[in-house]
Design an enzyme around this catalytic site. Sequence first.
Site: not given
Ligand code: AMP
Length: 206
Positions: A30, A104, A143, A149, A161
């Site tokens: 994404k 999400r 990654r 991360r 996740r």
């Molecule tokens: P990402 O970078 O999109 O993989 O997001 C990393 C983490 O941020 C996720 O595992 C969640 O803990 C939090 N996060 C990001 N976007 C959301 C969302 N829309 N709703 C809830 N938690 C989020």
Amino acid sequence: MVMDETSPKYLSSTNRMINIVIFGPPGAGKGTQSAKLKDKFGLIHISTGDVFRGLNPESDLAKLAKSYSDQGNLVPDEITIKILESEVSKYPDAAGVIYDGFPRTEAQAVALDAFLKSKNTSISMALALEVEENELRDRLKNRALDSGRPDDADPAIIQNRIDVYNAQTAPVADFYKKQGKYVGINGVGSISDIFDRLCSAVQEKA
Ligand code: AMP
């Protein structure tokens, strides 16, 4: 931005915004594809994950968000929706926004629709990158080598996740299917092949 036949002014005969949800499990690509789409179509790219990671680490909000994200759990809707809305409000003149990693949950999708409606606009399409789970696990493991991360580094957290995605996020696909806005995209192949598929979908749907 290089203007060509795919630039926003050519995508629509009106001044309609192009608001794209990039949907898909962790590791689907994404972020990579959103960055390319943003450049190509002159849009703003908002990743809620990046917003959380960019908070002042000493702030209570950052600490709270991290307590969820480090475990691979979702940050509560109420906090995430507020953060998203304040981020979008920073770009009142945007030609459109790519929403990466948001919504999400169904509650987030409903809140986003209401928020955009209050601004006389709406989601144009949800582009869903489809990648099967073994491939996701491999990509996230790779990654982790340079993302730094904590949620990429531990196989148990990666699995959580993916499980959280299946339980709480995958159902959001139905929300956009019911609106006729869902477009499934094969998310396996080279970055440029996947990008071409996304661009074709944007041009068809916008
Ligand atoms: P990402 O970078 O999109 O993989 O997001 C990393 C983490 O941020 C996720 O595992 C969640 O803990 C939090 N996060 C990001 N976007 C959301 C969302 N829309 N709703 C809830 N938690 C989020």
